[in-house]
Design a protein around this motif. Structure first.
Motif, PDB file in Angstrom:
ATOM      1  N   CYS A 198       0.849  -1.188   0.000  1.00  0.00           N
ATOM      2  CA  CYS A 198       0.000   0.000   0.000  1.00  0.00           C
ATOM      3  C   CYS A 198       0.881   1.232   0.000  1.00  0.00           C
ATOM      4  CB  CYS A 198      -0.936   0.026   1.207  1.00  0.00           C
ATOM      5  SG  CYS A 198      -0.112   0.406   2.770  1.00  0.00           S
ATOM      6  N   LYS A 199       0.263   2.394  -0.234  1.00  0.00           N
ATOM      7  CA  LYS A 199       0.992   3.650  -0.190  1.00  0.00           C
ATOM      8  C   LYS A 199       0.978   4.211   1.225  1.00  0.00           C
ATOM      9  CE  LYS A 199       0.408   5.107  -4.992  1.00  0.00           C
ATOM     10  NZ  LYS A 199      -0.077   6.182  -5.892  1.00  0.00           N
ATOM     11  N   ASP A 200       2.045   4.897   1.559  1.00  0.00           N
ATOM     12  CA  ASP A 200       2.174   5.534   2.867  1.00  0.00           C
ATOM     13  C   ASP A 200       0.951   6.396   3.152  1.00  0.00           C
ATOM     14  OD1 ASP A 200       3.208   6.729   5.193  1.00  0.00           O
ATOM     15  OD2 ASP A 200       4.078   8.358   4.024  1.00  0.00           O
ATOM     16  N   GLY A 201       0.291   6.159   4.287  1.00  0.00           N
ATOM     17  CA  GLY A 201      -0.879   6.936   4.682  1.00  0.00           C
ATOM     18  C   GLY A 201      -2.202   6.301   4.318  1.00  0.00           C
ATOM     19  N   ASP A 202      -2.179   5.290   3.457  1.00  0.00           N
ATOM     20  CA  ASP A 202      -3.422   4.628   3.057  1.00  0.00           C
ATOM     21  C   ASP A 202      -3.837   3.584   4.080  1.00  0.00           C
ATOM     22  OD1 ASP A 202      -3.482   6.135   0.780  1.00  0.00           O
ATOM     23  OD2 ASP A 202      -2.965   4.503  -0.593  1.00  0.00           O
ATOM     24  N   ASP A 203      -5.115   3.232   4.076  1.00  0.00           N
ATOM     25  CA  ASP A 203      -5.600   2.120   4.877  1.00  0.00           C
ATOM     26  C   ASP A 203      -5.324   0.822   4.123  1.00  0.00           C
ATOM     27  OD1 ASP A 203      -6.486   3.878   6.752  1.00  0.00           O
ATOM     28  OD2 ASP A 203      -8.613   3.684   6.276  1.00  0.00           O
ATOM     29  N   VAL A 204      -4.823  -0.180   4.830  1.00  0.00           N
ATOM     30  CA  VAL A 204      -4.531  -1.472   4.218  1.00  0.00           C
ATOM     31  C   VAL A 204      -5.113  -2.561   5.104  1.00  0.00           C
ATOM     32  CG1 VAL A 204      -2.280  -1.631   5.374  1.00  0.00           C
ATOM     33  CG2 VAL A 204      -2.701  -2.955   3.290  1.00  0.00           C
ATOM     34  N   THR A 205      -5.595  -3.617   4.496  1.00  0.00           N
ATOM     35  CA  THR A 205      -6.175  -4.740   5.236  1.00  0.00           C
ATOM     36  C   THR A 205      -5.276  -5.957   5.130  1.00  0.00           C
ATOM     37  OG1 THR A 205      -8.450  -3.953   4.898  1.00  0.00           O
ATOM     38  CG2 THR A 205      -8.157  -6.274   5.454  1.00  0.00           C
ATOM     39  N   LEU A 206      -4.868  -6.468   6.285  1.00  0.00           N
ATOM     40  CA  LEU A 206      -4.129  -7.718   6.362  1.00  0.00           C
ATOM     41  C   LEU A 206      -5.167  -8.813   6.588  1.00  0.00           C
ATOM     42  CD1 LEU A 206      -1.212  -6.502   8.677  1.00  0.00           C
ATOM     43  CD2 LEU A 206      -1.389  -6.393   6.185  1.00  0.00           C
ATOM     44  N   ARG A 207      -5.427  -9.568   5.560  1.00  0.00           N
ATOM     45  CA  ARG A 207      -6.579 -10.461   5.556  1.00  0.00           C
ATOM     46  C   ARG A 207      -6.318 -11.763   6.312  1.00  0.00           C
ATOM     47  NH1 ARG A 207      -8.720 -11.736  -0.096  1.00  0.00           N
ATOM     48  NH2 ARG A 207      -6.492 -12.087  -0.587  1.00  0.00           N
ATOM     49  N   GLY A 208      -7.344 -12.212   7.022  1.00  0.00           N
ATOM     50  CA  GLY A 208      -7.310 -13.488   7.703  1.00  0.00           C
ATOM     51  C   GLY A 208      -8.722 -13.965   7.992  1.00  0.00           C
ATOM     52  N   HIS A 209      -8.963 -15.268   7.927  1.00  0.00           N
ATOM     53  CA  HIS A 209     -10.284 -15.808   8.252  1.00  0.00           C
ATOM     54  C   HIS A 209     -10.153 -17.253   8.703  1.00  0.00           C
ATOM     55  CE1 HIS A 209      -9.836 -17.092   4.005  1.00  0.00           C
ATOM     56  NE2 HIS A 209     -10.492 -18.171   4.409  1.00  0.00           N
ATOM     57  N   LEU A 210     -11.157 -17.711   9.415  1.00  0.00           N
ATOM     58  CA  LEU A 210     -11.173 -19.082   9.910  1.00  0.00           C
ATOM     59  C   LEU A 210     -11.830 -20.002   8.891  1.00  0.00           C
ATOM     60  CD1 LEU A 210     -12.273 -18.529  13.631  1.00  0.00           C
ATOM     61  CD2 LEU A 210      -9.976 -18.400  12.622  1.00  0.00           C
ATOM     62  N   SER A 211     -11.357 -21.229   8.872  1.00  0.00           N
ATOM     63  CA  SER A 211     -11.950 -22.258   8.017  1.00  0.00           C
ATOM     64  C   SER A 211     -12.141 -23.511   8.868  1.00  0.00           C
ATOM     65  CB  SER A 211     -11.035 -22.554   6.833  1.00  0.00           C
ATOM     66  OG  SER A 211     -11.589 -23.572   6.018  1.00  0.00           O
ATOM     67  N   PRO A 212     -13.411 -24.007   8.959  1.00  0.00           N
ATOM     68  CA  PRO A 212     -14.619 -23.495   8.308  1.00  0.00           C
ATOM     69  C   PRO A 212     -15.057 -22.146   8.884  1.00  0.00           C
ATOM     70  CG  PRO A 212     -15.168 -25.190   9.893  1.00  0.00           C
ATOM     71  CD  PRO A 212     -13.670 -25.172   9.800  1.00  0.00           C
ATOM     72  N   GLU A 213     -16.055 -21.549   8.276  1.00  0.00           N
ATOM     73  CA  GLU A 213     -16.523 -20.213   8.659  1.00  0.00           C
ATOM     74  C   GLU A 213     -17.338 -20.300   9.946  1.00  0.00           C
ATOM     75  OE1 GLU A 213     -19.749 -17.309   6.745  1.00  0.00           O
ATOM     76  OE2 GLU A 213     -17.975 -17.488   5.469  1.00  0.00           O
ATOM     77  N   ILE A 214     -16.626 -20.190  11.088  1.00  0.00           N
ATOM     78  CA  ILE A 214     -17.282 -20.236  12.392  1.00  0.00           C
ATOM     79  C   ILE A 214     -17.018 -18.933  13.119  1.00  0.00           C
ATOM     80  CG2 ILE A 214     -17.152 -22.748  12.597  1.00  0.00           C
ATOM     81  CD1 ILE A 214     -14.676 -22.403  14.334  1.00  0.00           C
ATOM     82  N   SER A 215     -17.832 -18.642  14.120  1.00  0.00           N
ATOM     83  CA  SER A 215     -17.701 -17.378  14.846  1.00  0.00           C
ATOM     84  C   SER A 215     -16.393 -17.320  15.630  1.00  0.00           C
ATOM     85  CB  SER A 215     -18.881 -17.199  15.804  1.00  0.00           C
ATOM     86  OG  SER A 215     -18.691 -16.042  16.600  1.00  0.00           O
ATOM     87  N   ALA A 216     -15.779 -16.151  15.598  1.00  0.00           N
ATOM     88  CA  ALA A 216     -14.560 -15.911  16.370  1.00  0.00           C
ATOM     89  C   ALA A 216     -14.821 -14.975  17.539  1.00  0.00           C
ATOM     90  CB  ALA A 216     -13.479 -15.331  15.463  1.00  0.00           C
ATOM     91  N   VAL A 217     -16.101 -14.705  17.831  1.00  0.00           N
ATOM     92  CA  VAL A 217     -16.458 -13.732  18.862  1.00  0.00           C
ATOM     93  C   VAL A 217     -15.888 -14.112  20.229  1.00  0.00           C
ATOM     94  CG1 VAL A 217     -18.391 -12.760  20.171  1.00  0.00           C
ATOM     95  CG2 VAL A 217     -18.511 -12.871  17.676  1.00  0.00           C
ATOM     96  N   ALA A 218     -15.899 -15.399  20.555  1.00  0.00           N
ATOM     97  CA  ALA A 218     -15.443 -15.835  21.877  1.00  0.00           C
ATOM     98  C   ALA A 218     -13.973 -16.230  21.887  1.00  0.00           C
ATOM     99  CB  ALA A 218     -16.299 -17.001  22.363  1.00  0.00           C
ATOM    100  N   MET A 219     -13.296 -16.047  20.783  1.00  0.00           N
ATOM    101  CA  MET A 219     -11.888 -16.421  20.702  1.00  0.00           C
ATOM    102  C   MET A 219     -10.997 -15.230  21.034  1.00  0.00           C
ATOM    103  SD  MET A 219     -11.930 -18.788  17.264  1.00  0.00           S
ATOM    104  CE  MET A 219     -13.126 -20.115  17.077  1.00  0.00           C
ATOM    105  N   GLU A 220      -9.720 -15.524  21.224  1.00  0.00           N
ATOM    106  CA  GLU A 220      -8.734 -14.460  21.427  1.00  0.00           C
ATOM    107  C   GLU A 220      -8.008 -14.223  20.108  1.00  0.00           C
ATOM    108  OE1 GLU A 220      -4.598 -13.779  23.941  1.00  0.00           O
ATOM    109  OE2 GLU A 220      -6.361 -14.628  24.962  1.00  0.00           O
ATOM    110  N   ILE A 221      -7.887 -12.956  19.728  1.00  0.00           N
ATOM    111  CA  ILE A 221      -7.256 -12.596  18.461  1.00  0.00           C
ATOM    112  C   ILE A 221      -6.100 -11.654  18.744  1.00  0.00           C
ATOM    113  CG2 ILE A 221      -7.594 -11.535  16.190  1.00  0.00           C
ATOM    114  CD1 ILE A 221     -10.644 -12.185  16.641  1.00  0.00           C
ATOM    115  N   ARG A 222      -4.951 -12.002  18.230  1.00  0.00           N
ATOM    116  CA  ARG A 222      -3.758 -11.184  18.420  1.00  0.00           C
ATOM    117  C   ARG A 222      -3.144 -10.856  17.054  1.00  0.00           C
ATOM    118  NH1 ARG A 222      -0.435 -15.129  22.625  1.00  0.00           N
ATOM    119  NH2 ARG A 222      -1.860 -15.055  24.415  1.00  0.00           N
ATOM    120  N   TRP A 223      -2.707  -9.625  16.892  1.00  0.00           N
ATOM    121  CA  TRP A 223      -1.934  -9.235  15.721  1.00  0.00           C
ATOM    122  C   TRP A 223      -0.615  -8.628  16.195  1.00  0.00           C
ATOM    123  CZ3 TRP A 223      -2.220 -10.019  10.570  1.00  0.00           C
ATOM    124  CH2 TRP A 223      -3.423 -10.495  10.036  1.00  0.00           C
TER     125      TRP A 223
END
Length: 302
Positions: A198-223
């Motif tokens: 991305c360009k300096d100053g722009d918003d960028v998304t570092l993509r990640g998802h669970l497989s299968p598609e289950i809720s991550a609401v009760a999980m711990e997420i760290r970046w």
């Protein structure tokens, strides 16, 4: 001027369209006169963008602010028409550089792009060492300690409010109370990109998802950026790492669908390797993605 040339009898040659080096290395932005005549009596200017970072005039050298002791032109090469600039690089040096050579009423100029890289060995970056894991865990614990002081933190309140709208049947959601979702170890973390840019100053998304598609609401997420935890989601609390306040976020709506993508408002210094960890009970999944930051000025400007 040296014998055999006049103030208009030369051209400036910049042989490279762009050069690349690692942060902190010395890099040479090459330039020379054609034919090979002395440049000792000429004026030589080097610019980063529109800022003059090096000026040679009448035998005197002036270095631009922020470039003191970092830029030089070898005086020996001047005798042979060489005007190459050597620069000890930093992150912020990425950009477009212009060289101007002036003799009497004649001026020649040329441009070259400079790209600063962060790593050479891509493959080696995706293995997390024991030392890295220890530092990553210490970074998480330092953020966890801050949870005691952030019950009224705006980011926490807003995140919980968003979860409340998503899970109305769960009752009121507070930083201490979350919808009950069964913990599971039957999932994988997918990081679809090896690297993003991305360009300096722009918003960028570092993509990640669970497989299968289950809720991550009760999980711990760290970046993590390197070994520094820059975003922590735990028990409905959201803590942003120092220097990343109001710059990192995970959309609460995507959590219901197993999305754990991180959105970052980028800066120069954000270039690097990022790690996502998702923890549910005793099960942990992790993945890495590289982020490259480009300058606003396009090399096409050359």
């Amino acid at each position: 001027m040296a014998a055999g040339g006049t103030d208009k009898d030369f051209k400036l040659v910049i042989p490279d369209r762009a050069v690349k080096c690692k942060d902190g290395d010395d890099v040479t932005l090459r330039g020379h006169l054609s034919p090979e005549i002395s440049a000792v009596a000429m004026e030589i200017r080097w610019f980063k963008g529109t800022d003059c970072i090096y000026l040679y005039r009448n035998g005197h050298v002036i270095e631009g602010r922020g470039y003191e002791d970092r830029v030089s032109v070898d005086p020996q090469q001047l005798q042979r028409g060489g005007v190459s600039l050597t620069l000890r690089s930093r992150w912020e040096d990425w950009g477009v550089y212009t060289c101007q050579v002036i003799s009497g009423g004649h001026q020649e100029e040329g441009r070259v792009g400079l790209m600063i890289t962060y790593w050479d060995d891509w493959d080696g970056l995706w293995e997390i060492t024991a030392a890295e894991r220890k530092k990553m865990e210490e970074s998480v614990q330092s953020l966890v300690q801050a949870l005691w002081f952030c019950g009224s933190c705006p980011s926490v309140v807003l995140f919980c409010a968003a979860l409340q709208r998503l899970c109305p049947a769960a009752g009121q959601v507070t930083p201490a109370v979350l919808p009950v979702v069964p913990l599971t170890s039957d999932f994988k973390l997918v990081i679809p990109d090896r690297a993003v840019k991305c360009k300096d100053g722009d918003d960028v998304t570092l993509r990640g998802h669970l497989s299968p598609e289950i809720s991550a609401v009760a999980m711990e997420i760290r970046w993590f950026k390197g070994t520094d935890c820059i975003y922590l989601y735990r028990n409905g609390h959201v803590i942003e790492g120092r220097g990343y306040e109001d710059r990192v976020s995970v959309d609460p709506q995507q959590l219901q669908r197993g999305g754990v993508s991180l959105t970052l408002r980028s800066r120069w210094e954000d270039w690097g390797v990022y790690t996502c960890q998702v923890i549910s009970g005793g099960h942990q999944e992790e993945g890495r993605v590289g982020l490259m930051i480009t300058c606003k000025s396009s090399v096409s400007l050359l």
